[in-house]
Design a protein around this motif. Sequence first.
Motif, mmCIF file in Angstrom:
data_model
loop_
_atom_site.group_PDB
_atom_site.id
_atom_site.type_symbol
_atom_site.label_atom_id
_atom_site.label_comp_id
_atom_site.label_asym_id
_atom_site.label_seq_id
_atom_site.Cartn_x
_atom_site.Cartn_y
_atom_site.Cartn_z
ATOM 1 N N THR A 1 0.771 -1.380 0.172
ATOM 2 C CA THR A 1 -0.020 -0.145 -0.008
ATOM 3 C C THR A 1 0.820 1.131 -0.156
ATOM 4 O O THR A 1 2.041 1.173 0.071
ATOM 5 C CB THR A 1 -0.976 0.141 1.174
ATOM 6 N N SER A 2 0.230 2.314 -0.177
ATOM 7 C CA SER A 2 0.924 3.551 -0.221
ATOM 8 C C SER A 2 1.597 3.865 1.149
ATOM 9 O O SER A 2 1.078 3.707 2.165
ATOM 10 C CB SER A 2 -0.137 4.891 -0.573
ATOM 11 N N ILE A 3 2.824 4.274 1.107
ATOM 12 C CA ILE A 3 3.674 4.544 2.543
ATOM 13 C C ILE A 3 3.720 6.183 2.550
ATOM 14 O O ILE A 3 4.031 6.930 1.733
ATOM 15 C CB ILE A 3 4.694 3.841 2.480
ATOM 16 N N ASN A 4 4.237 6.380 3.703
ATOM 17 C CA ASN A 4 4.641 7.675 4.268
ATOM 18 C C ASN A 4 6.159 7.570 4.268
ATOM 19 O O ASN A 4 6.820 8.428 3.999
ATOM 20 C CB ASN A 4 4.073 8.099 5.537
ATOM 21 N N ASN A 5 6.797 6.435 4.978
ATOM 22 C CA ASN A 5 8.140 6.141 5.032
ATOM 23 C C ASN A 5 8.304 4.650 5.032
ATOM 24 O O ASN A 5 7.555 3.930 5.381
ATOM 25 C CB ASN A 5 8.880 7.059 5.815
ATOM 26 N N LEU A 6 9.667 4.443 4.735
ATOM 27 C CA LEU A 6 10.099 2.850 4.899
ATOM 28 C C LEU A 6 11.257 2.995 5.672
ATOM 29 O O LEU A 6 12.111 3.836 5.512
ATOM 30 C CB LEU A 6 10.174 2.428 3.522
ATOM 31 N N LEU B 1 15.906 5.363 7.437
ATOM 32 C CA LEU B 1 14.445 5.626 7.261
ATOM 33 C C LEU B 1 14.560 6.593 5.975
ATOM 34 O O LEU B 1 15.500 7.410 5.655
ATOM 35 C CB LEU B 1 13.945 6.470 8.188
ATOM 36 N N ILE B 2 13.841 6.405 5.072
ATOM 37 C CA ILE B 2 13.446 6.808 3.595
ATOM 38 C C ILE B 2 11.995 7.445 3.331
ATOM 39 O O ILE B 2 11.174 6.246 3.701
ATOM 40 C CB ILE B 2 14.256 6.035 2.628
ATOM 41 N N ARG B 3 11.817 8.547 3.369
ATOM 42 C CA ARG B 3 10.427 8.843 3.296
ATOM 43 C C ARG B 3 10.197 8.696 1.642
ATOM 44 O O ARG B 3 10.754 8.457 0.662
ATOM 45 C CB ARG B 3 10.464 10.688 3.273
ATOM 46 N N SER B 4 8.725 8.741 1.603
ATOM 47 C CA SER B 4 8.170 8.455 0.081
ATOM 48 C C SER B 4 8.549 9.419 -0.789
ATOM 49 O O SER B 4 8.405 9.099 -2.071
ATOM 50 C CB SER B 4 6.480 8.789 0.403
ATOM 51 N N ASN B 5 9.039 10.513 -0.610
ATOM 52 C CA ASN B 5 9.486 11.396 -1.774
ATOM 53 C C ASN B 5 10.863 11.416 -2.031
ATOM 54 O O ASN B 5 11.333 12.377 -2.629
ATOM 55 C CB ASN B 5 8.994 13.049 -1.322
ATOM 56 N N GLU B 6 11.560 10.628 -1.246
ATOM 57 C CA GLU B 6 13.103 10.359 -1.406
ATOM 58 C C GLU B 6 13.132 9.359 -2.364
ATOM 59 O O GLU B 6 12.446 7.986 -2.182
ATOM 60 C CB GLU B 6 13.819 10.257 -0.215
ATOM 61 N N ARG B 7 14.460 9.121 -2.992
ATOM 62 C CA ARG B 7 14.620 7.913 -3.906
ATOM 63 C C ARG B 7 16.058 7.072 -3.457
ATOM 64 O O ARG B 7 15.949 5.931 -3.892
ATOM 65 C CB ARG B 7 14.745 8.523 -5.369
ATOM 66 N N GLU B 8 16.791 7.896 -2.773
ATOM 67 C CA GLU B 8 17.993 7.089 -2.315
ATOM 68 C C GLU B 8 18.525 8.037 -1.123
ATOM 69 O O GLU B 8 18.149 9.077 -1.081
ATOM 70 C CB GLU B 8 19.025 7.084 -3.723
ATOM 71 N N LYS B 9 19.196 7.018 0.001
ATOM 72 C CA LYS B 9 19.741 7.510 0.891
ATOM 73 C C LYS B 9 20.734 6.792 1.572
ATOM 74 O O LYS B 9 20.799 5.520 1.173
ATOM 75 C CB LYS B 9 18.555 7.762 2.209
ATOM 76 N N VAL C 1 20.363 3.011 0.824
ATOM 77 C CA VAL C 1 18.749 2.485 0.690
ATOM 78 C C VAL C 1 18.161 3.213 -0.667
ATOM 79 O O VAL C 1 18.523 4.479 -0.962
ATOM 80 C CB VAL C 1 17.788 2.579 1.769
ATOM 81 N N THR C 2 17.419 2.496 -1.330
ATOM 82 C CA THR C 2 16.759 2.832 -2.524
ATOM 83 C C THR C 2 15.342 2.933 -2.329
ATOM 84 O O THR C 2 14.747 1.813 -1.681
ATOM 85 C CB THR C 2 17.190 2.453 -3.613
ATOM 86 N N ASP D 1 9.576 8.887 20.698
ATOM 87 C CA ASP D 1 9.549 10.164 21.148
ATOM 88 C C ASP D 1 8.555 10.801 20.067
ATOM 89 O O ASP D 1 8.810 11.360 18.948
ATOM 90 C CB ASP D 1 10.810 10.713 21.189
ATOM 91 N N ARG D 2 7.383 11.308 20.624
ATOM 92 C CA ARG D 2 6.203 11.882 19.374
ATOM 93 C C ARG D 2 6.625 13.342 19.068
ATOM 94 O O ARG D 2 6.365 13.898 18.190
ATOM 95 C CB ARG D 2 5.158 11.802 20.390
ATOM 96 N N SER D 3 7.673 13.971 19.675
ATOM 97 C CA SER D 3 8.197 15.360 19.439
ATOM 98 C C SER D 3 8.949 15.258 18.398
ATOM 99 O O SER D 3 9.395 16.445 17.682
ATOM 100 C CB SER D 3 8.441 16.116 20.409
ATOM 101 N N LEU D 4 9.654 14.216 18.119
ATOM 102 C CA LEU D 4 10.672 14.075 16.757
ATOM 103 C C LEU D 4 9.963 13.688 15.420
ATOM 104 O O LEU D 4 8.986 13.144 15.550
ATOM 105 C CB LEU D 4 11.769 13.055 17.302
ATOM 106 N N PRO D 5 10.517 14.629 14.453
ATOM 107 C CA PRO D 5 9.909 14.378 13.225
ATOM 108 C C PRO D 5 9.945 12.869 12.773
ATOM 109 O O PRO D 5 9.129 12.322 12.020
ATOM 110 C CB PRO D 5 10.800 15.330 12.243
ATOM 111 N N GLY D 6 11.051 12.086 13.179
ATOM 112 C CA GLY D 6 11.125 10.840 12.551
ATOM 113 C C GLY D 6 10.169 9.936 13.178
ATOM 114 O O GLY D 6 9.765 10.178 14.209
ATOM 115 N N TYR D 7 9.865 8.805 12.514
ATOM 116 C CA TYR D 7 8.775 7.571 13.127
ATOM 117 C C TYR D 7 9.711 6.492 13.684
ATOM 118 O O TYR D 7 9.115 5.556 13.931
ATOM 119 C CB TYR D 7 8.110 7.322 12.103
ATOM 120 N N GLU D 8 10.993 6.528 13.774
ATOM 121 C CA GLU D 8 11.633 5.330 14.050
ATOM 122 C C GLU D 8 11.305 5.221 15.471
ATOM 123 O O GLU D 8 11.269 5.839 16.315
ATOM 124 C CB GLU D 8 13.221 5.411 13.972
ATOM 125 N N GLN D 9 11.259 3.890 15.717
ATOM 126 C CA GLN D 9 11.047 3.282 17.199
ATOM 127 C C GLN D 9 12.207 2.590 17.931
ATOM 128 O O GLN D 9 13.125 2.269 17.227
ATOM 129 C CB GLN D 9 9.909 2.232 17.063
#
Lengths: 112, 115
Positions: A27-32, A48-56, A63-64, B96-104
Amino acid sequence: SQQGEEDPQALSIQEGENATMNCSYKTSINNLQWYRQNSGRGLVHLILIRSNEREKHSGRLRVTLDTSKKSSSLLITASRAADTASYFCATVVSGSARQLTFGSGTQLTVLP
Amino acid sequence: EAGVAQSPRYKIIEKRQSVAFWCNPISGHATLYWYQQILGQGPKLLIQFQNNGVVDDSQLPKDRFSAERLKGVDSTLKIQPAKLEDSAVYLCASRDRSLPGYEQYFGPGTRLTVT
């Protein structure tokens, strides 16, 4: 149900080689995100890579993300024995309560 | 910074017995999660707390599983009565809910064996 599926399920390489793992999702994601789990230890967040990013990049990790194919890959360069672990992709689905949905994982073994 | 603490690390019980797991998240982390990880699979979310309130418990088998986070810090997960298929590692994570990242951030887990 599992959102992501990793491929391959298991990978064995020699120290110094590169390791590539793939993840597909539905499904559509916010990030991976990619996590590592060593034997007997909890999961550790890698990248972490966001949905609007292609490589990190982060250190030896690359990560791609291809949202059109709903897939991601994790490349570990110059692998070390200490990289031996299970690697999981996890997605944050768009509109979800910031929840992670994990794939089934790739077991990486790096031989010295 | 101390990580997520869990206890016990290992537990062996017989089916139909009860068991409880404890989790202490990273200080200041308002969001707490419990996951079940069956051998060979990825973790599956059981329940999510925001402070002391439940955000999502849709995947918690409520006939036998219960969880609470009374003061918005520590949390306990209970199974009563246990079944053979409950054998798994139970992971606690916080964010941490205040941080922009969603990592756990995950604890070491409790390995439960039901015989």
